[in-house]
Design a protein around this motif. Structure first.
Motif, mmCIF file in Angstrom:
data_model
loop_
_atom_site.group_PDB
_atom_site.id
_atom_site.type_symbol
_atom_site.label_atom_id
_atom_site.label_comp_id
_atom_site.label_asym_id
_atom_site.label_seq_id
_atom_site.Cartn_x
_atom_site.Cartn_y
_atom_site.Cartn_z
ATOM 1 N N GLU A 102 0.825 -1.212 0.000
ATOM 2 C CA GLU A 102 0.000 0.000 0.000
ATOM 3 C C GLU A 102 0.861 1.264 0.000
ATOM 4 O O GLU A 102 0.378 2.343 -0.352
ATOM 5 N N CYS A 103 2.121 1.132 0.441
ATOM 6 C CA CYS A 103 3.050 2.278 0.456
ATOM 7 C C CYS A 103 2.489 3.469 1.233
ATOM 8 O O CYS A 103 2.649 4.632 0.836
ATOM 9 N N GLN A 104 1.843 3.190 2.355
ATOM 10 C CA GLN A 104 1.337 4.241 3.230
ATOM 11 C C GLN A 104 2.197 4.291 4.482
ATOM 12 O O GLN A 104 2.374 3.275 5.161
ATOM 13 N N PRO A 187 7.612 3.183 -5.389
ATOM 14 C CA PRO A 187 8.100 4.180 -6.354
ATOM 15 C C PRO A 187 7.979 5.606 -5.842
ATOM 16 O O PRO A 187 8.880 6.422 -6.034
ATOM 17 N N ARG A 188 6.868 5.902 -5.179
ATOM 18 C CA ARG A 188 6.649 7.222 -4.586
ATOM 19 C C ARG A 188 5.903 7.013 -3.278
ATOM 20 O O ARG A 188 4.839 6.421 -3.260
ATOM 21 N N MET A 189 6.461 7.553 -2.199
ATOM 22 C CA MET A 189 5.854 7.355 -0.885
ATOM 23 C C MET A 189 5.927 8.665 -0.113
ATOM 24 O O MET A 189 6.977 9.312 -0.048
ATOM 25 N N SER A 190 4.804 9.071 0.448
ATOM 26 C CA SER A 190 4.758 10.295 1.232
ATOM 27 C C SER A 190 5.213 9.989 2.659
ATOM 28 O O SER A 190 4.583 9.209 3.373
ATOM 29 N N ILE A 195 7.880 13.589 -0.545
ATOM 30 C CA ILE A 195 7.781 12.433 -1.432
ATOM 31 C C ILE A 195 9.150 11.779 -1.551
ATOM 32 O O ILE A 195 10.110 12.409 -2.003
ATOM 33 N N TRP A 196 9.214 10.531 -1.132
ATOM 34 C CA TRP A 196 10.429 9.739 -1.272
ATOM 35 C C TRP A 196 10.258 8.805 -2.456
ATOM 36 O O TRP A 196 9.290 8.054 -2.522
ATOM 37 N N GLU A 197 11.187 8.851 -3.379
ATOM 38 C CA GLU A 197 11.124 7.981 -4.547
ATOM 39 C C GLU A 197 11.966 6.731 -4.322
ATOM 40 O O GLU A 197 13.052 6.781 -3.739
ATOM 41 N N ASN A 198 11.427 5.604 -4.774
ATOM 42 C CA ASN A 198 12.111 4.310 -4.650
ATOM 43 C C ASN A 198 12.531 4.034 -3.213
ATOM 44 O O ASN A 198 13.654 3.610 -2.934
ATOM 45 N N SER A 199 11.604 4.290 -2.299
ATOM 46 C CA SER A 199 11.885 4.053 -0.885
ATOM 47 C C SER A 199 11.676 2.580 -0.560
ATOM 48 O O SER A 199 10.845 1.895 -1.158
#
Length: 249
Positions: A102-104, A187-190, A195-199
């Motif tokens: 979910e990348c939350q 790929p994109r995570m708040s 915004i962190w990319e590729n976290s």
């Protein structure tokens, strides 16, 4: 009814207190975890082949995470008289996989948090192994004086930047005997409004859950001197041990 301390993140957020819980082996908890059955890999059911499940974490990382959990649990100070050996749980891994995807940057899902503990970590840039984050959770012990967790639980929003130790207390909660983790590349995570990319997102789920308000994470004393009767007197590396497989399906 006991109340649970909200788990807190390595880059840290507090989960909301659950209104009710389910016993660790209850039918309701099994029903919730069954939602996270992993889909079969494409073509995994071809004639003559065995169904294979996608894994969100390499076997070597699973081994390292589990071994480090047990090593750290066996090394607590003061020593623990009732610390249980931890095993890997595939259902907890599946639920961790679902949430990691979910990348939350928050604890979840909310209904499952009523029944499990959860530690989270995220990073980007230079490689960090999952074990790096597990060690970081444990290292919160520097801000913890047994058995007083309130010394390192910041009150948000006033003290969100203060010391935290609920990762540590969940990791060394004596009756928490099962863990399952997942790693996912987002790929994109708040994260805290950025915004962190590729976290790289690590989710570890625990059962039975720990961090109960008003309770110490374990009972001090001679290792294995107060193990539950179900362990039959078994002891391994200062942990109550049954001698069964380290992995549960």
């Amino acid at each position: 009814m006991r109340r649970a301390l909200s788990p807190v993140l390595l880059l840290l957020l507090a989960a909301r207190l659950a209104a009710s819980i389910f016993l660790p082996d209850s039918l309701e908890l099994k029903r919730l975890l069954s939602r996270y059955q992993v889909e079969l890999e494409p073509n995994a059911t071809a004639p003559g082949s065995s169904p294979r499940q996608r894994r969100a974490i390499p076997w070597a990382d699973r081994e390292e995470i589990l071994a480090l959990h047990n090593k750290l649990r066996g090394d607590v100070y003061p020593t623990a008289s009732n610390m249980e050996y931890m095993v890997w749980d595939d259902e907890l891994e599946r639920s961790a996989t679902h949430w990691a995807e979910e990348c939350q940057w928050e604890h979840g899902p909310k209904d499952l948090l009523m029944s499990i503990g959860q530690n989270l970590a995220v990073h980007w840039g230079r490689y960090r192994s999952p074990a790096y984050h597990v060690q970081a959770w444990y290292d919160e012990v520097k801000d913890y004086t047994y058995p007083y967790p309130y010394e390192c639980i910041p009150w948000c929003p006033e003290r969100c930047s203060g010391p935290m130790c609920t990762h540590y207390t969940q990791l060394v909660w004596a009756t928490t005997s099962r863990v399952g983790c997942a790693v996912h590349i987002c790929p994109r995570m708040s994260v805290w409004g950025e915004i962190w990319e590729n976290s790289v997102y690590l989710v570890c789920n625990y059962s039975p859950k720990g961090n109960w308000i008003g309770e110490a994470p374990y009972q001090p004393g001679r290792p294995c001197s107060q193990c539950p009767p179900s362990y039959g007197g078994g002891c391994r590396d200062n942990l109550c041990y049954k001698g069964n497989s380290e992995y549960q399906v």
